[in-house]
Design a protein around this motif. Sequence first.
Motif, PDB file in Angstrom:
ATOM      1  N   UNK A   1       0.820  -1.205   0.000  1.00  0.00           N
ATOM      2  CA  UNK A   1       0.000   0.000   0.000  1.00  0.00           C
ATOM      3  C   UNK A   1       0.861   1.265   0.000  1.00  0.00           C
ATOM      4  N   UNK A   2       1.862   1.287   0.887  1.00  0.00           N
ATOM      5  CA  UNK A   2       2.883   2.331   0.827  1.00  0.00           C
ATOM      6  C   UNK A   2       4.130   1.830   1.558  1.00  0.00           C
ATOM      7  N   UNK A   3       5.173   2.663   1.560  1.00  0.00           N
ATOM      8  CA  UNK A   3       6.466   2.197   2.072  1.00  0.00           C
ATOM      9  C   UNK A   3       6.415   1.915   3.583  1.00  0.00           C
ATOM     10  N   UNK A   4       5.613   2.691   4.316  1.00  0.00           N
ATOM     11  CA  UNK A   4       5.537   2.485   5.769  1.00  0.00           C
ATOM     12  C   UNK A   4       4.875   1.148   6.073  1.00  0.00           C
ATOM     13  N   UNK A   5       3.760   0.883   5.407  1.00  0.00           N
ATOM     14  CA  UNK A   5       3.043  -0.379   5.647  1.00  0.00           C
ATOM     15  C   UNK A   5       3.900  -1.567   5.195  1.00  0.00           C
ATOM     16  N   UNK A   6       4.609  -1.403   4.083  1.00  0.00           N
ATOM     17  CA  UNK A   6       5.538  -2.462   3.658  1.00  0.00           C
ATOM     18  C   UNK A   6       6.583  -2.724   4.739  1.00  0.00           C
ATOM     19  N   UNK A   7       7.109  -1.645   5.297  1.00  0.00           N
ATOM     20  CA  UNK A   7       8.122  -1.783   6.358  1.00  0.00           C
ATOM     21  C   UNK A   7       7.543  -2.559   7.542  1.00  0.00           C
ATOM     22  N   UNK A   8       6.346  -2.197   7.976  1.00  0.00           N
ATOM     23  CA  UNK A   8       5.722  -2.857   9.125  1.00  0.00           C
ATOM     24  C   UNK A   8       5.533  -4.340   8.835  1.00  0.00           C
ATOM     25  N   UNK A   9       5.104  -4.634   7.611  1.00  0.00           N
ATOM     26  CA  UNK A   9       4.804  -6.030   7.268  1.00  0.00           C
ATOM     27  C   UNK A   9       6.059  -6.871   7.064  1.00  0.00           C
TER      28      UNK A   9
END
Lengths: 245, 245
Positions: free
Chosen positions: A1-9
């Motif tokens: 979805x975006x870079x932050x959510x990718x990082x969290x996942x």
Amino acid sequence: MNAVIDLLKQHRSIRKFRPDPIDQTTLNTLVEAGQAAATSSFIQACTVIQVDEAALREQLAECAGNQAYVASAARFLVFCADMRRHQLACEMHDAPMQSGFTEQFLTASLDCALFAQNVVVAAESIGLGAVYIGGLRNQPERVAELLELPALVYPVFGLCLGYPDQNPEIKPRLPLPVVLKQDRYDDGADRERIAAYDAEVREYYRTRTGGNKEMSWSEQISGMLAREARPHMLPFLQSRGFLKK
Amino acid sequence: MNAVIDLLKQHRSIRKFRPDPIDQTTLNTLVEAGQAAATSSFIQACTVIQVDEAALREQLAECAGNQAYVASAARFLVFCADMRRHQLACEMHDAPMQSGFTEQFLTASLDCALFAQNVVVAAESIGLGAVYIGGLRNQPERVAELLELPALVYPVFGLCLGYPDQNPEIKPRLPLPVVLKQDRYDDGADRERIAAYDAEVREYYRTRTGGNKEMSWSEQISGMLAREARPHMLPFLQSRGFLKK
């Protein structure tokens, strides 16, 4: 979805670190990111102790059941739930303090977790790896002594930080319908969902350990729950002034 | 330092939302980001209940002390610490379950906070605002009834999510040296640091309320600690099967 959510996942716990240091300015930034998290009724009940002394680190690693990375990670932080600070606030106003309530224990502990999770996210965003160390609660009395924690302060967990020297797979999580319910709690279909997930976890352990470990989630959990869970915690916490009522 | 850390540091609780909805796919993504957070010994003890029914929302808003945004926010989530799931795992293996330990209450509650904080960060990364609702613990018994929570499950807090219709200032936090210690706990200089911070908080409230509220941090805390802190929590939690030893 975006870079932050990718990082969290993409989160995985990291337990093997390169020796590269983390400078104090960077560490301060991470802790400030932690402070920015929400805090229950503005209590700000989290204190972080950065443990730099090698001898102290070794002793804490021992407390945590000989987890060597507690001693060797670039940084090791201990997150403490802290109501000593609130005692100070009361003293500043000659005001009486009601303490020992379960609610206070809960909010102070939750504050630490919200704070720490921000630290982890901030750390991962600059390429660091992290692992929480709940093992400090194996010997919380000794941890409290080593860190000279006063009454109304207790160590919730530790956190190792450093540049990753491993690249573990992401550990699969429970299927979304098991953890996300609508309007009411209904676990009618969860047993089947967990059975399907069990197969996935078994496969994860098999490939990760080269076939040495094959265990499903429900097996692991049921094995763990056959044993007492740190039965010293209640008397320890009460001795620190928590959970008295 | 980078966009993620900037995002974390820009957090403010949002209590006024635009009516724009959050679709289910987006909500699922946020909850999956929550699931990706670390979990103590892989227990995955967090269950999220998304409350969609308007009548249920109204009742929960009431439980939380009439916080209208609980009813009106685009989404309202209740984070529950859940060991019912672990009971299921034990049943699947005809295994006995040791429960009621303080340690289990703590790890399940912490799991919820780590999970929820990831949800908040993910939400803020896509332009949403959020506020935690600890007020659900005003009437946790009623919340548990409304959401039909079984034994070994309790509501830790709620979370409102929606597109912000306000732009509040960032609330100042305690000075770094108060919350970050080196090697040992030492609050020798904290009283002075808190006094300096008190002036900052007083100014924050003054400007935010147009002069209607002037209160320092230590005043606010000492006022709060003069009262009992939700004394019903211990018997409530024990009635759910937690904190029995």
